[in-house]
Design an enzyme around this catalytic site. Sequence first.
Site, PDB file in Angstrom:
ATOM      1  N   HIS A  44     -16.107  -6.728  11.924  1.00 11.61           N
ATOM      2  CA  HIS A  44     -16.983  -6.004  10.776  1.00 11.61           C
ATOM      3  C   HIS A  44     -17.298  -6.969   9.821  1.00 11.61           C
ATOM      4  CE1 HIS A  44     -18.362  -1.833  12.299  1.00 11.61           C
ATOM      5  NE2 HIS A  44     -17.335  -2.160  13.187  1.00 11.61           N
TER       6      HIS A  44
ATOM      7  N   GLY B  18     -20.537 -13.465   6.852  1.00 12.18           N
ATOM      8  CA  GLY B  18     -19.537 -14.092   7.385  1.00 12.18           C
ATOM      9  C   GLY B  18     -18.201 -13.720   7.083  1.00 12.18           C
TER      10      GLY B  18
ATOM     11  N   SER C 141     -15.599  -9.201   2.861  1.00  6.15           N
ATOM     12  CA  SER C 141     -16.487  -8.196   2.063  1.00  6.15           C
ATOM     13  C   SER C 141     -16.555  -6.758   2.370  1.00  6.15           C
ATOM     14  CB  SER C 141     -18.102  -8.471   2.310  1.00  6.15           C
ATOM     15  OG  SER C 141     -18.245  -8.703   3.703  1.00  6.15           O
TER      16      SER C 141
ATOM     17  N   PRO D 123     -23.510  -4.151  15.498  1.00  8.86           N
ATOM     18  CA  PRO D 123     -23.664  -3.329  16.887  1.00  8.86           C
ATOM     19  C   PRO D 123     -22.802  -2.176  16.660  1.00  8.86           C
ATOM     20  CG  PRO D 123     -23.798  -5.809  17.124  1.00  8.86           C
ATOM     21  CD  PRO D 123     -23.353  -5.595  15.904  1.00  8.86           C
TER      22      PRO D 123
ATOM     23  N   THR E  49     -10.636  -3.773  25.679  1.00  2.58           N
ATOM     24  CA  THR E  49      -9.383  -3.262  26.671  1.00  2.58           C
ATOM     25  C   THR E  49      -8.230  -2.506  25.814  1.00  2.58           C
ATOM     26  OG1 THR E  49      -7.846  -4.127  27.921  1.00  2.58           O
ATOM     27  CG2 THR E  49      -8.347  -5.344  25.999  1.00  2.58           C
TER      28      THR E  49
ATOM     29  N   ASP F  21     -10.815   1.993  27.151  1.00  6.34           N
ATOM     30  CA  ASP F  21     -10.476   1.684  28.591  1.00  6.34           C
ATOM     31  C   ASP F  21      -9.457   2.841  29.201  1.00  6.34           C
ATOM     32  OD1 ASP F  21      -8.918   0.560  30.830  1.00  6.34           O
ATOM     33  OD2 ASP F  21      -8.069  -1.091  30.035  1.00  6.34           O
TER      34      ASP F  21
END
Length: 343
Positions: free
Chosen positions: A88, A94, A98, A180, A211, A259
């Site tokens: 995140h 970048g 932050s 996302p 996983t 998972d």
Amino acid sequence: MKHHYCFSLFLILVMLELITISSVAYGQGNVLKKTLNSSSLHRPKASLSIDYYHRKCPDAEGIISQKVSAWIKKDPTLAPAIIRLHFHDCALRGCDGSILLNHKGSERSAFESRTLKGFQLIDEIKSELERRCPETVSCADILTAAARDATILAGGPFWEVPFGRKDGRTSLAREASMVPHGHENITTLLEFLQGIGLDMLDLVALSGSHTVGRSTCHSFMDRLYNFNGTGKPDPSLNVNYLMLLRKRCKRESDLVYLDAITPRTFDTTYYTNLMRKVGLLSTDQSLYSDARTAPFVEAFATQPFLFRSQFAVSMVKLGNVGVLTGSTDKGEIRVNCNYVNGA
């Protein structure tokens, strides 16, 4: 020098094998070769270096590792949480720390960031490093190294972390929605990652971090009852898995393992789950239903060695996204990871 040369050669050979497997199976040689050129041969940003703190703060990596180990020993869920926190951070502006800024209107304060955790661990590491090496080790470097150590503690691979990042001074809540969150299609995901310098192979490899860890039912509830507004469940979801998830998700805030088979082990079961239609998030399952990414899913599922090697490569690449370095960039070494200096 010999060690680094051999390791680089080793990674190149590993990825050549992956390209061969995928090309034969799907006849996509040109696309996959292009992916190899952009990912497996990636080099760290020139201004970052593995020995950056060797003289400035020689105990930095050891302190980070010890703290991460102690916290995860008490709470194993922190391992995937720190990996996610690192993503995140790097996904917006970048890898500049932050996401750690804690003020009204920051990324951290956004609704989309509400399930992020691990901030207290980073704060404790920073406090110790400030005692040992004042105003030397950035919060961005701490988080990047902590993500590597968390991966190792979860059973994942080791990689050398190049250091030298500065901390950013800007963090905006309105940008948090750009990361996302599990509902995007593959094209949207690829476009997002390409925008920060990553590619298709990185997408499939980094998704493998699922996983380990958990997700709130909110992130996939539509798949259980009203997929794409159809009033029906997602047809790509295994029926038995669907029934299990409906039982587990009484509330949107309930947590479910990403998972379902080996939830606490960093392995390739995540990819075999996708082949069995038991991927939890729609973005996970789409990796196997999309012809562009399916070859990589199959290669990682059947050859764990390839997955571990590429995951390390992709994590180094992620950690180099948009870094602030040197005296010309608008960055600083924060004394407290929660606030910009002087705030």
